[in-house]
Design a protein around this motif. Structure first.
Motif, PDB file in Angstrom:
ATOM      1  N   HIS A  24       0.832  -1.209   0.000  1.00  0.00           N
ATOM      2  CA  HIS A  24       0.000   0.000   0.000  1.00  0.00           C
ATOM      3  C   HIS A  24       0.862   1.253   0.000  1.00  0.00           C
TER       4      HIS A  24
ATOM      5  N   ARG B  31       1.638   3.036  10.450  1.00  0.00           N
ATOM      6  CA  ARG B  31       1.695   1.886   9.548  1.00  0.00           C
ATOM      7  C   ARG B  31       0.347   1.624   8.861  1.00  0.00           C
ATOM      8  N   HIS B  32      -0.720   1.723   9.656  1.00  0.00           N
ATOM      9  CA  HIS B  32      -2.022   1.429   9.085  1.00  0.00           C
ATOM     10  C   HIS B  32      -2.754   2.719   8.771  1.00  0.00           C
TER      11      HIS B  32
ATOM     12  N   LEU C 288      -5.262   5.100   6.897  1.00  0.00           N
ATOM     13  CA  LEU C 288      -6.603   4.681   6.460  1.00  0.00           C
ATOM     14  C   LEU C 288      -6.684   4.373   4.972  1.00  0.00           C
ATOM     15  N   GLY C 289      -5.831   4.962   4.204  1.00  0.00           N
ATOM     16  CA  GLY C 289      -5.889   4.649   2.786  1.00  0.00           C
ATOM     17  C   GLY C 289      -4.915   5.477   2.001  1.00  0.00           C
ATOM     18  N   GLY C 290      -4.460   4.926   0.876  1.00  0.00           N
ATOM     19  CA  GLY C 290      -3.514   5.638   0.019  1.00  0.00           C
ATOM     20  C   GLY C 290      -4.240   6.556  -0.936  1.00  0.00           C
ATOM     21  N   ARG C 291      -4.878   7.574  -0.388  1.00  0.00           N
ATOM     22  CA  ARG C 291      -5.694   8.471  -1.207  1.00  0.00           C
ATOM     23  C   ARG C 291      -5.150   9.893  -1.083  1.00  0.00           C
TER      24      ARG C 291
ATOM     25  N   ILE D 143      -2.286  -0.416  -4.832  1.00  0.00           N
ATOM     26  CA  ILE D 143      -2.948   0.671  -5.563  1.00  0.00           C
ATOM     27  C   ILE D 143      -3.242   1.830  -4.619  1.00  0.00           C
ATOM     28  N   GLY D 144      -3.030   3.046  -5.108  1.00  0.00           N
ATOM     29  CA  GLY D 144      -3.456   4.241  -4.391  1.00  0.00           C
ATOM     30  C   GLY D 144      -4.342   5.072  -5.302  1.00  0.00           C
ATOM     31  N   GLU D 145      -4.875   6.157  -4.762  1.00  0.00           N
ATOM     32  CA  GLU D 145      -5.796   6.976  -5.562  1.00  0.00           C
ATOM     33  C   GLU D 145      -5.412   8.449  -5.517  1.00  0.00           C
TER      34      GLU D 145
END
Lengths: 472, 167
Positions: B46, B58-59, B61-64, B131-133
């Motif tokens: 990620h 590390r965690h 919430l999202g690759g956005r 994948i990221g956005e």
């Protein structure tokens, strides 16, 4: 209630393809199915060799790329929507078991089959077991889709189980009641414009010998344990063409028809009607398309780690959520929509019955959801297949000179423009189908129109969720 | 009622036009681009976008990454564990970063909408799903197509309500 029985059998236009003498001779030939299976069996052997002996790097291994990208895309985008269960006719997995059971590969060998010939338990004559096997595979998909060894083990287990079941039970019990892939192929095959059916059901009524059920010198008894005289839906037919070979009345054919006719069927002789096991298959498939779109295509790393079993506690959470959405979440929300529909329409039909009936309207939406999900990774990753043609095991070979072909994503930015019309098509067809099913069950159009409002809202919400994941 | 049905259907289908405009055509705004700097950590499997100076969790919430249409985006790409790639859909940018080094990627967000970035360097089992956005706001393709979906559903339901005699 609309009843489509013998009198109104096949009340839709059909074009019999097997009137073409060349095609008829081809499908009646004993080697027809073997010729379909043979190339797939060759690829399947290569898949197993690559899975067990090739590189553990998934995108450099023939097993991963050709099973989960090339085969999967062909299956979900082309084969199922256009030809229904055609894959079941050419699938190599049950072939060794069937050949052993028959003690023959191509020819029609007379005499007892090599099997204990047990009858499949009555309680399991549905697709509940297939729902379970699919969920089990789907839950561990992050391992199976990315590790060649895991793919190899799962495929080897399938072939071993199919072989074992063919030795214990009659005919193709594995395909009909166990195979996790066969379950959803059957469900979505009901959309396809291709069917194997009798030409005139009345001919079967008067024909007492029932060669299609018992078999004769030309063909084996139906391996799918179906009686063609009462075959109304693609879900029950594996397109093996044994009945077409066996029928002395030449009363079985392969037909082109309008899309989705099986889903409009309300009642038919010898068919118990729409059932909860198939309704649940529709929920499971739709839920999985949504969950996979979030886990695999989404940006949430923690979801990928949980699904990948990197962290046992995370996987436990993922498994709970995954099974919860599949078995309770989505069906629960749909149940609320159906309860609303029943209330608005002032319908007297039991809630459970209406829930099951209307769930079939989700089949087109589920199929288009899967097509949309598949589009999101197939165009981006299909180029991994090119170097594998030269180096299927990832051993550094360059057999065809394509080994150094780089990863090339094709039109990735335009994928949403392909997904959008696909999802919209599913939405339009599903809403239309929901109206027809509501009309069948509620009796009049006015009630069906009212009942449609919450059901169409549910379907719209599902498409908006897909859109949020793909475009939002 | 027939006219109302055509109107609703038409609006529904228009929902497809905006994504086409947004995703196919490059629309460069005529103003000086604002610079948006983002530190992007890549780690199997990620991406974690951080604001300059922000600590890495590390965690995430999202690759956005969200930027505004027309902004000049400066990405400082770093790899945490092994070599990773960065391929940005629709922009043709493809770079690889090794652990310990930083790669700077600059571009102007010339198209509104969501664009995925993906790892282009084999990094492990879930590599194809790393994948990221990049969301370039306002996300016209999403909002217009969502509106299109609602109107399309209304049009189909309306077919049974408004065109009773013809349905």
């Amino acid at each position: 209630m609309v009843v489509r029985g013998m009198a109104r059998a096949f009340a839709y236009p059909r074009l019999e393809l097997t009137r073409c003498s060349l095609l008829r001779r081809l499908v009646k030939h004993r080697a027809f199915q073997f010729m379909l299976i043979l190339p797939n069996l060759a690829v399947f052997v290569l898949v197993l060799v690559a899975a067990f002996l090739g590189t553990p790097v998934g995108n450099r291994n023939f097993a991963i790329i050709f099973v989960w990208i090339v085969w999967w895309a062909a299956l979900i985008i082309l084969l199922i929507p256009l030809a229904g269960r055609i894959w079941c006719a050419m699938c190599p997995i049950p072939a060794p078991g069937e050949w052993l059971q028959r003690l023959a590969i191509v020819t029609r060998r007379p005499g007892r089959p090599f099997t204990l010939g047990l009858s499949w338990p009555r309680a399991l004559r549905n697709i509940w077991l297939q729902n379970g096997t699919f969920l089990a595979v789907a839950l561990f998909s992050a391992l199976i889709l990315t590790r060649p060894l895991a793919t190899g083990i799962v495929l080897a287990l399938f072939i071993g189980l199919a072989l074992l079941l063919s030795l214990l039970f009659e005919r193709r019990v594995f395909c009909r009641y166990v195979c996790p892939v066969g379950g959803f192929i059957g469900l979505y095959a009901m959309v396809a414009p291709l069917e194997l059916r009798v030409k005139d059901p009345q001919v079967c009524v008067t024909h007492k010998e029932k060669d299609c059920l018992r078999g004769n010198a030309e063909g084996y008894p139906c391996p799918w344990m179906a009686y063609p005289g009462n075959l109304w839906r693609n879900i029950d037919c594996g397109l093996c063409t044994e009945c077409l070979k066996a029928c002395p009345k030449e009363n079985v054919g392969i037909f082109l028809r309008p899309f989705g006719q099986d889903l409009l069927l309300a009642r038919a002789p010898g068919w118990k009607g729409r059932s909860l096991d198939e309704a649940y298959k529709a929920f499971i498939m739709l839920s999985c398309a949504l969950i996979y779109s979030a886990v695999y295509i989404g940006p949430w790393g923690f979801l990928k780690e949980w699904a990948n079993l990197s962290d046992p506690a995370g996987f436990a959470l993922y498994a709970t959520g995954f099974l919860g959405v599949n078995l309770i979440g989505l069906p629960g929300v749909f149940l609320i929509a159906v309860a609303l529909a029943r209330w608005i329409a002032r319908a007297g039909i039991p809630l459970r019955r209406l829930f099951v009936e209307l769930a079939y309207a989700l089949v087109p939406l589920g199929l288009t959801g899967w097509i949309a999900f598949t589009l999101s990774f197939v165009l981006v990753n299909i180029s991994y297949a090119i170097p594998l043609l030269s180096d299927p095991l990832g051993r550094g070979w360059d057999l065809l000179g394509t080994a150094s072909h780089p990863w090339t994503p094709y039109i990735p930015e335009l994928v949403p423009l392909l997904q959008l019309p696909v999802l919209w098509l599913g939405l339009v067809v599903s809403i239309g189908l929901a109206f027809r099913i509501a009309q069948q069950n509620l009796g009049d159009a006015a009630k069906a129109r009212r009942a449609l409002l919450p059901i169409a809202s549910f379907m719209t919400l599902i498409v908006l969720l897909f859109q949020r994941l793909y475009l939002g | 009622m027939r006219g109302a049905w055509f109107l609703v259907s038409g609006i529904g289908l228009l929902g497809f036009i905006a994504p086409v405009v947004g995703l196919v055509f490059r629309l460069t705004p005529g103003r000086t681009p604002v610079v948006r700097e983002v530190e992007l950590l890549s780690q199997a499997f990620h991406y974690d976008p951080l604001q300059p100076g922000e600590a890495h969790t590390r965690h995430a919430l999202g690759g956005r990454i969200e930027v505004r249409w027309g902004e000049r985006v400066v990405l400082h790409l770093r790899a945490v564990d092994t070599a990773h790639g960065f391929y940005l859909d629709g922009y043709g940018i493809n770079r690889v970063v090794q652990p310990g080094e930083e790669v700077t990627i600059e571009f102007i967000a010339i198209r509104p909408g969501k664009f995925r970035f993906r790892c282009s360097e084999t990094c492990g089992p879930l590599h194809p799903f790393m994948i990221g956005e990049l969301v370039v706001t306002p996300n016209l393709p999403f909002y217009s197509s969502a509106l299109g979906t609602i109107f399309l559903a209304l049009a189909v339901v309306g077919r049974f309500w408004w065109l009773k005699g013809e349905a």
